[in-house]
Motif scaffolding. Structure first.
Motif, PDB file in Angstrom:
ATOM      1  N   ALA A 243       0.813  -1.222   0.000  1.00 50.26           N
ATOM      2  CA  ALA A 243       0.000   0.000   0.000  1.00 50.26           C
ATOM      3  C   ALA A 243       0.849   1.275   0.000  1.00 50.26           C
ATOM      4  N   GLU A 244       2.159   1.138   0.186  1.00 53.68           N
ATOM      5  CA  GLU A 244       3.025   2.322   0.219  1.00 53.68           C
ATOM      6  C   GLU A 244       2.838   3.171  -1.040  1.00 53.68           C
ATOM      7  N   GLY A 245       2.810   4.469  -0.823  1.00 50.54           N
ATOM      8  CA  GLY A 245       2.652   5.403  -1.935  1.00 50.54           C
ATOM      9  C   GLY A 245       1.207   5.705  -2.279  1.00 50.54           C
ATOM     10  N   LEU A 246       0.281   5.027  -1.624  1.00 50.09           N
ATOM     11  CA  LEU A 246      -1.145   5.263  -1.841  1.00 50.09           C
ATOM     12  C   LEU A 246      -1.789   5.609  -0.508  1.00 50.09           C
TER      13      LEU A 246
ATOM     14  N   HIS B 269      -9.792   3.641 -14.699  1.00 50.63           N
ATOM     15  CA  HIS B 269      -8.476   4.245 -14.926  1.00 50.63           C
ATOM     16  C   HIS B 269      -7.495   3.579 -13.964  1.00 50.63           C
ATOM     17  N   ILE B 270      -6.490   2.920 -14.495  1.00 53.65           N
ATOM     18  CA  ILE B 270      -5.533   2.183 -13.670  1.00 53.65           C
ATOM     19  C   ILE B 270      -4.517   3.152 -13.075  1.00 53.65           C
ATOM     20  N   VAL B 271      -4.448   3.162 -11.744  1.00 52.88           N
ATOM     21  CA  VAL B 271      -3.447   3.989 -11.060  1.00 52.88           C
ATOM     22  C   VAL B 271      -2.183   3.185 -10.763  1.00 52.88           C
ATOM     23  N   GLY B 272      -2.274   1.872 -10.831  1.00 49.08           N
ATOM     24  CA  GLY B 272      -1.092   1.053 -10.615  1.00 49.08           C
ATOM     25  C   GLY B 272      -1.428  -0.414 -10.492  1.00 49.08           C
TER      26      GLY B 272
ATOM     27  N   LYS C   4       6.384  -5.134 -19.645  1.00 52.53           N
ATOM     28  CA  LYS C   4       5.262  -5.005 -20.582  1.00 52.53           C
ATOM     29  C   LYS C   4       4.203  -4.048 -20.030  1.00 52.53           C
ATOM     30  N   LEU C   5       3.941  -4.133 -18.733  1.00 51.83           N
ATOM     31  CA  LEU C   5       2.977  -3.208 -18.125  1.00 51.83           C
ATOM     32  C   LEU C   5       3.491  -1.778 -18.204  1.00 51.83           C
ATOM     33  N   ALA C   6       4.759  -1.590 -17.878  1.00 48.80           N
ATOM     34  CA  ALA C   6       5.352  -0.249 -17.930  1.00 48.80           C
ATOM     35  C   ALA C   6       5.322   0.304 -19.350  1.00 48.80           C
ATOM     36  N   ALA C   7       5.535  -0.546 -20.356  1.00 44.12           N
ATOM     37  CA  ALA C   7       5.499  -0.109 -21.754  1.00 44.12           C
ATOM     38  C   ALA C   7       4.114   0.383 -22.153  1.00 44.12           C
TER      39      ALA C   7
ATOM     40  N   ARG D 218       4.468  -2.439  -9.503  1.00 42.06           N
ATOM     41  CA  ARG D 218       5.368  -2.429  -8.354  1.00 42.06           C
ATOM     42  C   ARG D 218       5.280  -3.768  -7.665  1.00 42.06           C
ATOM     43  N   ALA D 219       6.427  -4.381  -7.413  1.00 43.46           N
ATOM     44  CA  ALA D 219       6.479  -5.648  -6.696  1.00 43.46           C
ATOM     45  C   ALA D 219       7.419  -5.510  -5.504  1.00 43.46           C
ATOM     46  N   LEU D 220       7.121  -6.239  -4.439  1.00 46.71           N
ATOM     47  CA  LEU D 220       7.963  -6.194  -3.250  1.00 46.71           C
ATOM     48  C   LEU D 220       9.244  -7.006  -3.419  1.00 46.71           C
ATOM     49  N   LEU D 221       9.116  -8.159  -4.052  1.00 44.19           N
ATOM     50  CA  LEU D 221      10.239  -9.094  -4.152  1.00 44.19           C
ATOM     51  C   LEU D 221      10.487  -9.470  -5.602  1.00 44.19           C
TER      52      LEU D 221
END
Length: 179
Positions: free
Chosen positions: A48-51, A147-150, A165-168, A174-177
């Motif tokens: 949840a960090e950043g949200l 609308h996808i925020v992340g 691919k998602l970033a493109a 964002r993944a933890l590990l």
């Protein structure tokens, strides 16, 4: 902010099962993490960090392990959960997206009208590998007017390229590990 000690603690709660479900696959089993109250809390807080509450209107959870994380994230963000499932699992009218697998095709569905137009969506799953399921979920959310925020994942397998691919596509994974 998630520390390196936190990451080490989370990694210790994830087992690697060789050759499951087929030879050559290194399955990342999150069962021990889910069973550990402190580990699960740490993982959800980090995801949840950043949200903040109010940043997201709904958490879209990908079947099945994404369901296990979505409720905790939605609670932290004070929003609802919308499940994305395999065909035939949701009652009533659904909106669906078919997507290619290495050998064949699969499909994901969500209830029609589950998202209001313009809803801010966080997509959640336990792991991103090649990105097929995540991309299909993103397309489904977009078709539904969201609308996808992340995207948030516990685990990324970067060698398989899914997060890239998602970033493109302009989405923020964002993944933890990473393994």
């Amino acid at each position: 902010m998630t520390s390196s000690a936190d990451i080490t603690r989370l990694q210790a709660l994830i087992r690697t099962i060789p050759d499951f479900p087929e030879p050559g696959i290194q399955f990342r089993d999150i069962t021990a993490l889910l069973a550990d109250a402190d580990g699960l809390t740490l993982a959800l807080d980090a995801m949840a960090e950043g949200l903040a509450p109010g940043d997201v209107d709904a958490v879209v959870a990908v079947e099945a392990r994404g369901f296990l994380l979505a409720g905790g994230l939605a609670h932290r963000l004070h929003c609802g959960v919308v499940p994305v499932r395999k065909p035939g699992k949701l009652p009533g009218p659904t909106l669906g997206v078919s997507y290619a697998l290495e050998y064949g095709e699969d499909r994901l569905e969500m209830h029609q009208g589950a998202l209001r137009p313009g809803a801010r969506i966080l997509v959640v799953d336990d792991l991103i590998a090649t990105g097929g399921t995540a991309l299909a979920t993103g397309e489904l959310v977009t078709r539904a007017g969201g609308h996808i925020v992340g995207f948030r994942f516990l685990i990324d397998l970067p060698e398989l390229g899914g997060a890239a691919k998602l970033a493109a596509r302009g989405w923020s994974p964002r993944a933890l590990l990473s393994y």
